[in-house]
Each structure stands twice: as C-alpha cells, then as structure tokens.
Design a protein around this motif. Structure first.
Motif, PDB file in Angstrom:
ATOM      1  N   HIS A 270      44.176  -7.694 160.506  1.00  0.00           N
ATOM      2  CA  HIS A 270      44.823  -7.500 161.795  1.00  0.00           C
ATOM      3  C   HIS A 270      46.298  -7.139 161.637  1.00  0.00           C
ATOM      4  O   HIS A 270      46.892  -7.378 160.599  1.00  0.00           O
ATOM      5  N   ARG A 271      46.820  -6.542 162.681  1.00  0.00           N
ATOM      6  CA  ARG A 271      48.212  -6.081 162.718  1.00  0.00           C
ATOM      7  C   ARG A 271      48.996  -7.002 163.646  1.00  0.00           C
ATOM      8  O   ARG A 271      48.537  -7.321 164.740  1.00  0.00           O
ATOM      9  N   HIS A 272      50.170  -7.408 163.175  1.00  0.00           N
ATOM     10  CA  HIS A 272      51.097  -8.205 163.993  1.00  0.00           C
ATOM     11  C   HIS A 272      52.250  -7.286 164.385  1.00  0.00           C
ATOM     12  O   HIS A 272      52.974  -6.796 163.514  1.00  0.00           O
ATOM     13  N   GLU A 273      52.397  -7.062 165.654  1.00  0.00           N
ATOM     14  CA  GLU A 273      53.443  -6.174 166.159  1.00  0.00           C
ATOM     15  C   GLU A 273      54.826  -6.785 165.958  1.00  0.00           C
ATOM     16  O   GLU A 273      54.963  -8.012 165.932  1.00  0.00           O
ATOM     17  N   PRO A 274      55.850  -5.944 165.851  1.00  0.00           N
ATOM     18  CA  PRO A 274      57.214  -6.463 165.762  1.00  0.00           C
ATOM     19  C   PRO A 274      57.545  -7.337 166.972  1.00  0.00           C
ATOM     20  O   PRO A 274      57.160  -7.011 168.100  1.00  0.00           O
ATOM     21  N   ALA A 275      58.222  -8.442 166.716  1.00  0.00           N
ATOM     22  CA  ALA A 275      58.651  -9.363 167.766  1.00  0.00           C
ATOM     23  C   ALA A 275      60.078  -9.820 167.449  1.00  0.00           C
ATOM     24  O   ALA A 275      60.288 -10.912 166.946  1.00  0.00           O
ATOM     25  N   PRO A 276      61.065  -8.919 167.693  1.00  0.00           N
ATOM     26  CA  PRO A 276      62.458  -9.253 167.374  1.00  0.00           C
ATOM     27  C   PRO A 276      62.891 -10.531 168.077  1.00  0.00           C
ATOM     28  O   PRO A 276      62.340 -10.857 169.120  1.00  0.00           O
ATOM     29  N   PRO A 277      63.825 -11.277 167.549  1.00  0.00           N
ATOM     30  CA  PRO A 277      64.651 -10.905 166.418  1.00  0.00           C
ATOM     31  C   PRO A 277      64.078 -11.319 165.056  1.00  0.00           C
ATOM     32  O   PRO A 277      64.517 -10.823 164.034  1.00  0.00           O
ATOM     33  N   LEU A 278      63.097 -12.215 165.016  1.00  0.00           N
ATOM     34  CA  LEU A 278      62.642 -12.726 163.718  1.00  0.00           C
ATOM     35  C   LEU A 278      61.392 -12.048 163.175  1.00  0.00           C
ATOM     36  O   LEU A 278      61.161 -12.060 161.973  1.00  0.00           O
ATOM     37  N   GLY A 279      60.557 -11.497 164.008  1.00  0.00           N
ATOM     38  CA  GLY A 279      59.309 -10.898 163.550  1.00  0.00           C
ATOM     39  C   GLY A 279      59.418  -9.388 163.443  1.00  0.00           C
ATOM     40  O   GLY A 279      59.499  -8.683 164.444  1.00  0.00           O
ATOM     41  N   ALA A 280      59.402  -8.880 162.209  1.00  0.00           N
ATOM     42  CA  ALA A 280      59.547  -7.439 161.984  1.00  0.00           C
ATOM     43  C   ALA A 280      58.211  -6.706 162.087  1.00  0.00           C
ATOM     44  O   ALA A 280      58.182  -5.487 162.120  1.00  0.00           O
ATOM     45  N   GLY A 281      57.092  -7.444 162.133  1.00  0.00           N
ATOM     46  CA  GLY A 281      55.767  -6.857 162.152  1.00  0.00           C
ATOM     47  C   GLY A 281      55.183  -6.789 160.753  1.00  0.00           C
ATOM     48  O   GLY A 281      55.908  -6.578 159.779  1.00  0.00           O
ATOM     49  N   HIS A 282      53.886  -7.002 160.654  1.00  0.00           N
ATOM     50  CA  HIS A 282      53.200  -6.927 159.363  1.00  0.00           C
ATOM     51  C   HIS A 282      51.712  -6.705 159.586  1.00  0.00           C
ATOM     52  O   HIS A 282      51.229  -6.804 160.709  1.00  0.00           O
ATOM     53  N   ILE A 283      50.993  -6.400 158.496  1.00  0.00           N
ATOM     54  CA  ILE A 283      49.540  -6.187 158.551  1.00  0.00           C
ATOM     55  C   ILE A 283      48.891  -7.135 157.554  1.00  0.00           C
ATOM     56  O   ILE A 283      49.278  -7.175 156.384  1.00  0.00           O
ATOM     57  N   VAL A 284      47.919  -7.906 158.021  1.00  0.00           N
ATOM     58  CA  VAL A 284      47.173  -8.829 157.164  1.00  0.00           C
ATOM     59  C   VAL A 284      45.944  -8.090 156.636  1.00  0.00           C
ATOM     60  O   VAL A 284      45.230  -7.425 157.395  1.00  0.00           O
ATOM     61  N   MET A 285      45.719  -8.218 155.330  1.00  0.00           N
ATOM     62  CA  MET A 285      44.595  -7.549 154.672  1.00  0.00           C
ATOM     63  C   MET A 285      43.933  -8.516 153.698  1.00  0.00           C
ATOM     64  O   MET A 285      44.468  -9.597 153.445  1.00  0.00           O
ATOM     65  N   THR A 286      42.795  -8.100 153.148  1.00  0.00           N
ATOM     66  CA  THR A 286      42.168  -8.846 152.059  1.00  0.00           C
ATOM     67  C   THR A 286      41.853  -7.873 150.927  1.00  0.00           C
ATOM     68  O   THR A 286      41.582  -6.694 151.156  1.00  0.00           O
ATOM     69  N   ASP A 287      41.915  -8.396 149.697  1.00  0.00           N
ATOM     70  CA  ASP A 287      41.569  -7.582 148.534  1.00  0.00           C
ATOM     71  C   ASP A 287      40.040  -7.482 148.435  1.00  0.00           C
ATOM     72  O   ASP A 287      39.327  -8.043 149.287  1.00  0.00           O
ATOM     73  N   PRO A 288      39.499  -6.774 147.454  1.00  0.00           N
ATOM     74  CA  PRO A 288      38.046  -6.594 147.373  1.00  0.00           C
ATOM     75  C   PRO A 288      37.231  -7.883 147.267  1.00  0.00           C
ATOM     76  O   PRO A 288      36.036  -7.867 147.550  1.00  0.00           O
ATOM     77  N   GLU A 289      37.857  -9.004 146.889  1.00  0.00           N
ATOM     78  CA  GLU A 289      37.121 -10.273 146.818  1.00  0.00           C
ATOM     79  C   GLU A 289      37.476 -11.221 147.957  1.00  0.00           C
ATOM     80  O   GLU A 289      37.106 -12.380 147.947  1.00  0.00           O
ATOM     81  N   GLY A 290      38.206 -10.732 148.958  1.00  0.00           N
ATOM     82  CA  GLY A 290      38.486 -11.530 150.146  1.00  0.00           C
ATOM     83  C   GLY A 290      39.766 -12.338 150.117  1.00  0.00           C
ATOM     84  O   GLY A 290      40.008 -13.133 151.027  1.00  0.00           O
ATOM     85  N   ASN A 291      40.618 -12.162 149.110  1.00  0.00           N
ATOM     86  CA  ASN A 291      41.890 -12.875 149.057  1.00  0.00           C
ATOM     87  C   ASN A 291      42.883 -12.224 150.023  1.00  0.00           C
ATOM     88  O   ASN A 291      43.121 -11.025 149.973  1.00  0.00           O
ATOM     89  N   GLU A 292      43.456 -13.047 150.911  1.00  0.00           N
ATOM     90  CA  GLU A 292      44.393 -12.532 151.902  1.00  0.00           C
ATOM     91  C   GLU A 292      45.710 -12.112 151.255  1.00  0.00           C
ATOM     92  O   GLU A 292      46.180 -12.743 150.320  1.00  0.00           O
ATOM     93  N   PHE A 293      46.293 -11.043 151.811  1.00  0.00           N
ATOM     94  CA  PHE A 293      47.655 -10.643 151.473  1.00  0.00           C
ATOM     95  C   PHE A 293      48.220  -9.924 152.680  1.00  0.00           C
ATOM     96  O   PHE A 293      47.483  -9.557 153.603  1.00  0.00           O
ATOM     97  N   CYS A 294      49.523  -9.763 152.705  1.00  0.00           N
ATOM     98  CA  CYS A 294      50.172  -9.096 153.832  1.00  0.00           C
ATOM     99  C   CYS A 294      50.936  -7.869 153.365  1.00  0.00           C
ATOM    100  O   CYS A 294      51.536  -7.874 152.291  1.00  0.00           O
ATOM    101  N   LEU A 295      50.917  -6.846 154.190  1.00  0.00           N
ATOM    102  CA  LEU A 295      51.852  -5.728 154.039  1.00  0.00           C
ATOM    103  C   LEU A 295      53.006  -6.085 154.927  1.00  0.00           C
ATOM    104  O   LEU A 295      52.861  -6.244 156.124  1.00  0.00           O
ATOM    105  N   ASP A 296      54.172  -6.209 154.317  1.00  0.00           N
ATOM    106  CA  ASP A 296      55.362  -6.703 155.006  1.00  0.00           C
ATOM    107  C   ASP A 296      56.461  -5.670 154.908  1.00  0.00           C
ATOM    108  O   ASP A 296      56.664  -5.083 153.879  1.00  0.00           O
TER     109      ASP A 296
END
Length: 142
Positions: free
Chosen positions: A116-142
C-alpha cells in the motif's frame, strides 16, 4: 571500537533472495572466497554435503552485508524490523511520490509485491510505499 553490521534474513531460498536484494539495492551477490572459481568449488573443497550447499547466500555493497540463511519454517507474522530503501532522498510532494512509484514498478518486476501507498501528510509524513520481497518480508520505499 569500529563495528560492522550484518542484517540476516531467515528464508526458504537464500540464493534467490540474495539475488533480489542485490538487484534492489545495487549490491552484488557475494562471490566465492579467494582461490575458488565458484561457491560450488569452495563448498566441495570444504566437504560440505550437496544437500547443505544451498543453505546460505549473501549480498554485499555500500552498506551492511545482507546474509540469507535457509530455515525450515515459513514467515508467520509481520516483521518487527524492516528495511527502508531511501529511493527519493531530497524530493518532496508529487516529485517524491513519482520517484517512489518508479522504483516500486522496478522492484515488482524483480519479484516484490506492492502492499500500500501512504500519501504525504506534512509536516512529518513525506509519504512512502510499503512492499514485500519475494518471500513476504516487509520493506518500505521511503
């Protein structure tokens, strides 16, 4: 005293996950030790039985070494620790999210899954995308 950091992943397929993260981060799958043309040659010389030769792999680059170790059980819950890939440093707003979307598309092509995508929410939230690798481990694009 200097310290090195290694991040270890429990997984089902160490070679495949090391290849994914190497590509995702601009790392390389760690090559065999000096004096050996391949890992297969090194493992044979060290007497590692064939059924154990796919039990680990690593990726190395400009950051912590990533180590992948085969475990019998699958992932069962959300990660308590995850990696953030800083794919849009210094960017803000629409430009930032466009850069994150471009990287998300690249990683999906490598086997990641977009959560899922988290939209920017200034002033503290710049926005990011949550993903999982091929085995299901979560990571974020920040």
């Amino acid at each position: 005293m200097a310290r090195e950091v290694q991040i270890t992943f429990d997984c089902a397929d160490p070679a495949a996950l090391a290849a994914f993260w190497a590509e995702a981060l601009g790392y390389q799958v760690q090559g065999p030790p000096p004096g050996y043309a391949s890992w297969e040659e090194a493992l044979e010389a060290w007497g590692v039985p064939p059924e154990k030769r796919d039990s680990a792999s690593a990726a190395v680059g400009d950051g912590p070494r990533l180590f992948f170790q085969k475990v019998p059980e699958g992932k069962s819950a959300k990660n308590r620790v995850h990696l953030d890939i800083r794919a849009a440093p210094g960017l803000q707003g629409d430009e930032r999210m466009a850069a994150l979307e471009k990287e998300a598309d690249r990683l999906v092509g490598l086997g990641a899954t977009r959560q899922h995508r988290h939209e920017p929410a200034p002033p503290l939230g710049a926005g990011h995308i949550v993903m999982t690798d091929p085995e299901g481990n979560e990571f974020c694009l920040d």
